[in-house]
Design a protein around this motif. Structure first.
Motif, PDB file in Angstrom:
ATOM      1  N   GLN A  83       0.819  -1.208   0.000  1.00  0.00           N
ATOM      2  CA  GLN A  83       0.000   0.000   0.000  1.00  0.00           C
ATOM      3  C   GLN A  83       0.858   1.266   0.000  1.00  0.00           C
ATOM      4  O   GLN A  83       0.320   2.371  -0.026  1.00  0.00           O
ATOM      5  N   SER A  84       2.179   1.103   0.035  1.00  0.00           N
ATOM      6  CA  SER A  84       3.082   2.249   0.078  1.00  0.00           C
ATOM      7  C   SER A  84       3.200   2.881  -1.303  1.00  0.00           C
ATOM      8  O   SER A  84       3.658   2.232  -2.257  1.00  0.00           O
ATOM      9  N   ALA A  85       2.797   4.139  -1.398  1.00  0.00           N
ATOM     10  CA  ALA A  85       2.861   4.837  -2.690  1.00  0.00           C
ATOM     11  C   ALA A  85       4.308   4.989  -3.154  1.00  0.00           C
ATOM     12  O   ALA A  85       4.614   4.846  -4.345  1.00  0.00           O
ATOM     13  N   GLY A  86       5.218   5.287  -2.214  1.00  0.00           N
ATOM     14  CA  GLY A  86       6.624   5.453  -2.574  1.00  0.00           C
ATOM     15  C   GLY A  86       7.237   4.167  -3.101  1.00  0.00           C
ATOM     16  O   GLY A  86       7.978   4.173  -4.095  1.00  0.00           O
ATOM     17  N   ALA A  87       6.905   3.040  -2.461  1.00  0.00           N
ATOM     18  CA  ALA A  87       7.447   1.759  -2.900  1.00  0.00           C
ATOM     19  C   ALA A  87       6.902   1.364  -4.269  1.00  0.00           C
ATOM     20  O   ALA A  87       7.649   0.910  -5.140  1.00  0.00           O
ATOM     21  N   LEU A  88       5.597   1.562  -4.468  1.00  0.00           N
ATOM     22  CA  LEU A  88       4.996   1.213  -5.761  1.00  0.00           C
ATOM     23  C   LEU A  88       5.550   2.083  -6.885  1.00  0.00           C
ATOM     24  O   LEU A  88       5.787   1.599  -7.996  1.00  0.00           O
ATOM     25  N   GLU A  89       5.768   3.362  -6.583  1.00  0.00           N
ATOM     26  CA  GLU A  89       6.354   4.248  -7.595  1.00  0.00           C
ATOM     27  C   GLU A  89       7.781   3.825  -7.924  1.00  0.00           C
ATOM     28  O   GLU A  89       8.194   3.856  -9.088  1.00  0.00           O
ATOM     29  N   ALA A  90       8.527   3.418  -6.900  1.00  0.00           N
ATOM     30  CA  ALA A  90       9.904   2.970  -7.123  1.00  0.00           C
ATOM     31  C   ALA A  90       9.934   1.696  -7.961  1.00  0.00           C
ATOM     32  O   ALA A  90      10.796   1.532  -8.834  1.00  0.00           O
ATOM     33  N   VAL A  91       8.985   0.788  -7.720  1.00  0.00           N
ATOM     34  CA  VAL A  91       8.905  -0.435  -8.515  1.00  0.00           C
ATOM     35  C   VAL A  91       8.626  -0.093  -9.973  1.00  0.00           C
ATOM     36  O   VAL A  91       9.263  -0.631 -10.892  1.00  0.00           O
ATOM     37  N   GLY A  92       7.662   0.815 -10.198  1.00  0.00           N
ATOM     38  CA  GLY A  92       7.352   1.211 -11.569  1.00  0.00           C
ATOM     39  C   GLY A  92       8.535   1.843 -12.269  1.00  0.00           C
ATOM     40  O   GLY A  92       8.789   1.568 -13.456  1.00  0.00           O
ATOM     41  N   THR A  93       9.295   2.663 -11.546  1.00  0.00           N
ATOM     42  CA  THR A  93      10.479   3.295 -12.126  1.00  0.00           C
ATOM     43  C   THR A  93      11.532   2.257 -12.492  1.00  0.00           C
ATOM     44  O   THR A  93      12.115   2.299 -13.584  1.00  0.00           O
ATOM     45  N   SER A  94      11.771   1.310 -11.588  1.00  0.00           N
ATOM     46  CA  SER A  94      12.775   0.269 -11.857  1.00  0.00           C
ATOM     47  C   SER A  94      12.377  -0.597 -13.034  1.00  0.00           C
ATOM     48  O   SER A  94      13.213  -0.932 -13.883  1.00  0.00           O
ATOM     49  N   VAL A  95      11.103  -0.969 -13.096  1.00  0.00           N
ATOM     50  CA  VAL A  95      10.633  -1.807 -14.201  1.00  0.00           C
ATOM     51  C   VAL A  95      10.749  -1.060 -15.531  1.00  0.00           C
ATOM     52  O   VAL A  95      11.208  -1.622 -16.543  1.00  0.00           O
ATOM     53  N   GLY A  96      10.349   0.216 -15.543  1.00  0.00           N
ATOM     54  CA  GLY A  96      10.435   1.005 -16.770  1.00  0.00           C
ATOM     55  C   GLY A  96      11.862   1.156 -17.259  1.00  0.00           C
ATOM     56  O   GLY A  96      12.145   0.982 -18.461  1.00  0.00           O
ATOM     57  N   ILE A  97      12.775   1.481 -16.347  1.00  0.00           N
ATOM     58  CA  ILE A  97      14.186   1.613 -16.721  1.00  0.00           C
ATOM     59  C   ILE A  97      14.731   0.291 -17.236  1.00  0.00           C
ATOM     60  O   ILE A  97      15.443   0.239 -18.250  1.00  0.00           O
ATOM     61  N   ALA A  98      14.401  -0.805 -16.549  1.00  0.00           N
ATOM     62  CA  ALA A  98      14.915  -2.119 -16.949  1.00  0.00           C
ATOM     63  C   ALA A  98      14.405  -2.521 -18.332  1.00  0.00           C
ATOM     64  O   ALA A  98      15.152  -3.076 -19.137  1.00  0.00           O
ATOM     65  N   ILE A  99      13.137  -2.229 -18.622  1.00  0.00           N
ATOM     66  CA  ILE A  99      12.573  -2.603 -19.927  1.00  0.00           C
ATOM     67  C   ILE A  99      13.253  -1.830 -21.052  1.00  0.00           C
ATOM     68  O   ILE A  99      13.660  -2.411 -22.069  1.00  0.00           O
ATOM     69  N   VAL A 100      13.390  -0.512 -20.881  1.00  0.00           N
ATOM     70  CA  VAL A 100      14.001   0.297 -21.938  1.00  0.00           C
ATOM     71  C   VAL A 100      15.471  -0.065 -22.115  1.00  0.00           C
ATOM     72  O   VAL A 100      15.962  -0.197 -23.252  1.00  0.00           O
ATOM     73  N   ALA A 101      16.193  -0.232 -21.005  1.00  0.00           N
ATOM     74  CA  ALA A 101      17.607  -0.615 -21.099  1.00  0.00           C
ATOM     75  C   ALA A 101      17.763  -1.974 -21.767  1.00  0.00           C
ATOM     76  O   ALA A 101      18.699  -2.188 -22.550  1.00  0.00           O
ATOM     77  N   THR A 102      16.843  -2.897 -21.492  1.00  0.00           N
ATOM     78  CA  THR A 102      16.899  -4.213 -22.108  1.00  0.00           C
ATOM     79  C   THR A 102      16.646  -4.137 -23.609  1.00  0.00           C
ATOM     80  O   THR A 102      17.329  -4.803 -24.406  1.00  0.00           O
ATOM     81  N   LEU A 103      15.670  -3.338 -24.017  1.00  0.00           N
ATOM     82  CA  LEU A 103      15.386  -3.184 -25.451  1.00  0.00           C
ATOM     83  C   LEU A 103      16.582  -2.596 -26.197  1.00  0.00           C
ATOM     84  O   LEU A 103      16.945  -3.054 -27.289  1.00  0.00           O
ATOM     85  N   ILE A 104      17.199  -1.568 -25.605  1.00  0.00           N
ATOM     86  CA  ILE A 104      18.394  -0.978 -26.219  1.00  0.00           C
ATOM     87  C   ILE A 104      19.505  -2.016 -26.315  1.00  0.00           C
ATOM     88  O   ILE A 104      20.198  -2.130 -27.344  1.00  0.00           O
ATOM     89  N   SER A 105      19.667  -2.800 -25.263  1.00  0.00           N
ATOM     90  CA  SER A 105      20.715  -3.814 -25.246  1.00  0.00           C
ATOM     91  C   SER A 105      20.473  -4.893 -26.288  1.00  0.00           C
ATOM     92  O   SER A 105      21.415  -5.393 -26.916  1.00  0.00           O
ATOM     93  N   LEU A 106      19.204  -5.263 -26.491  1.00  0.00           N
ATOM     94  CA  LEU A 106      18.887  -6.280 -27.491  1.00  0.00           C
ATOM     95  C   LEU A 106      19.286  -5.829 -28.889  1.00  0.00           C
ATOM     96  O   LEU A 106      19.895  -6.588 -29.657  1.00  0.00           O
ATOM     97  N   VAL A 107      18.955  -4.594 -29.213  1.00  0.00           N
ATOM     98  CA  VAL A 107      19.260  -4.089 -30.553  1.00  0.00           C
ATOM     99  C   VAL A 107      20.767  -3.938 -30.748  1.00  0.00           C
ATOM    100  O   VAL A 107      21.356  -4.492 -31.689  1.00  0.00           O
ATOM    101  N   LEU A 108      21.406  -3.197 -29.847  1.00  0.00           N
ATOM    102  CA  LEU A 108      22.840  -2.927 -30.010  1.00  0.00           C
ATOM    103  C   LEU A 108      23.679  -4.187 -29.807  1.00  0.00           C
ATOM    104  O   LEU A 108      24.646  -4.421 -30.550  1.00  0.00           O
ATOM    105  N   GLY A 109      23.335  -5.003 -28.801  1.00  0.00           N
ATOM    106  CA  GLY A 109      24.103  -6.220 -28.557  1.00  0.00           C
ATOM    107  C   GLY A 109      24.052  -7.187 -29.715  1.00  0.00           C
ATOM    108  O   GLY A 109      25.062  -7.812 -30.076  1.00  0.00           O
ATOM    109  N   THR A 110      22.866  -7.311 -30.338  1.00  0.00           N
ATOM    110  CA  THR A 110      22.731  -8.205 -31.487  1.00  0.00           C
ATOM    111  C   THR A 110      23.513  -7.692 -32.689  1.00  0.00           C
ATOM    112  O   THR A 110      24.222  -8.463 -33.363  1.00  0.00           O
ATOM    113  N   LEU A 111      23.404  -6.401 -32.973  1.00  0.00           N
ATOM    114  CA  LEU A 111      24.122  -5.827 -34.113  1.00  0.00           C
ATOM    115  C   LEU A 111      25.635  -5.952 -33.939  1.00  0.00           C
ATOM    116  O   LEU A 111      26.359  -6.295 -34.885  1.00  0.00           O
TER     117      LEU A 111
END
Length: 266
Positions: free
Chosen positions: A57-85
């Motif tokens: 129920q902690s708003a700060g914790a839920l916001e932090a989870v969303g931030t971590s997930v968003g950063i991880a997804i975008v960083a992973t997508l960038i890594s997939l493209v550049l790492g494969t090339l």
């Protein structure tokens, strides 16, 4: 190789002690997440589910989870493209400096996190002159997430060889058609395993994040660090730490299963 009975016994004892040293602290954190105490005490005076309810129920914790997930997804997508090339370029073509470039690609994950963090902080603020934000964190995470994708893809390319690609070209297929119908299907499991590992690395990264995040960016590891010693927050932090461990284990387990299944199939 056959080991003597004494050697097997010693090896088993040493392995058990190492596993105990690694996983006993995690067990303590798990138990403390159910403790009735408001501080990290051992043994716990009682057990309750109150802290789990407060954590979710902690708003700060839920916001932090969303931030971590968003950063991880975008960083992973960038890594997939550049790492494969990069993997395709280094494995399929020969050119001057190829080995040096391969070393430079792998180097970020071998460097201490604090060195990477300081270097990127100076690069963003001094050389580029851009303010630290969530995007600087994404770029910073991509620098070491690329390595996991690169290692998985280039290892697969070395095993598969070029026979099928050359046959596709001989039959008149273009570069894109060959990649789509021949190369990519051979790389799918390696790409998925690399993506899962990259996501796990990004999700729980704290050292590099601390140096590259702006004042308004709070990922889950930073949230845990900031609240660990605040009054009455220790049990909530224990709950979040348990969730973080579970989230980190799942992609690593799936990546290991994918790699193992691919080797068994071959």
């Amino acid at each position: 190789m056959r080991l003597s009975r004494l050697s097997r016994t010693v090896l088993g004892v040493v392995t058990g002690l190492i596993l105990l040293a690694v996983y006993l602290p995690l067990f303590v954190v798990l138990v403390n997440s159910f403790s009735t105490s408001t501080s990290l005490t051992w043994p716990p005076p009682g057990f309750t589910l109150e802290w789990w309810g407060k954590a979710f129920q902690s708003a700060g914790a839920l916001e932090a989870v969303g931030t971590s997930v968003g950063i991880a997804i975008v960083a992973t997508l960038i890594s997939l493209v550049l790492g494969t090339l990069i993997s395709l370029a280094l494995q399929r073509f020969e050119f001057f400096g190829r080995e040096a470039i391969s070393l430079l690609i792998i180097l970020p994950i071998a460097l201490p996190g604090i060195i990477t963090g300081i270097a990127l902080n100076n690069f963003f603020r001094t050389i580029l002159g851009v303010p630290l934000s969530i995007w600087t964190v994404v770029i910073a995470h991509a620098t070491f997430c690329i390595v996991t994708v690169f290692n998985n893809v280039i290892a697969r390319l070395r095993r598969t060889g070029t026979n099928l690609e050359e046959a596709s070209a001989d039959l008149g297929a273009g570069v894109w058609t060959t990649f789509r119908l021949v190369t990519f299907p051979q790389l799918r499991s390696a790409l998925l395993a690399g993506a899962l590992l990259a996501f796990a690395l990004s999700f729980d990264e704290i050292i590099v994040t601390t140096f590259t995040a702006g004042s308004g960016v709070t990922t889950l590891p930073i949230y845990i660090l900031n609240n660990m010693f605040r009054p009455n927050q220790a049990p909530v932090v224990s709950v979040i730490a348990v969730v973080l461990v579970i989230v980190s284990i799942v992609p690593i387990y799936l990546a290991q299963r994918l790699s193992g299944s691919e080797q068994t199939r071959r």
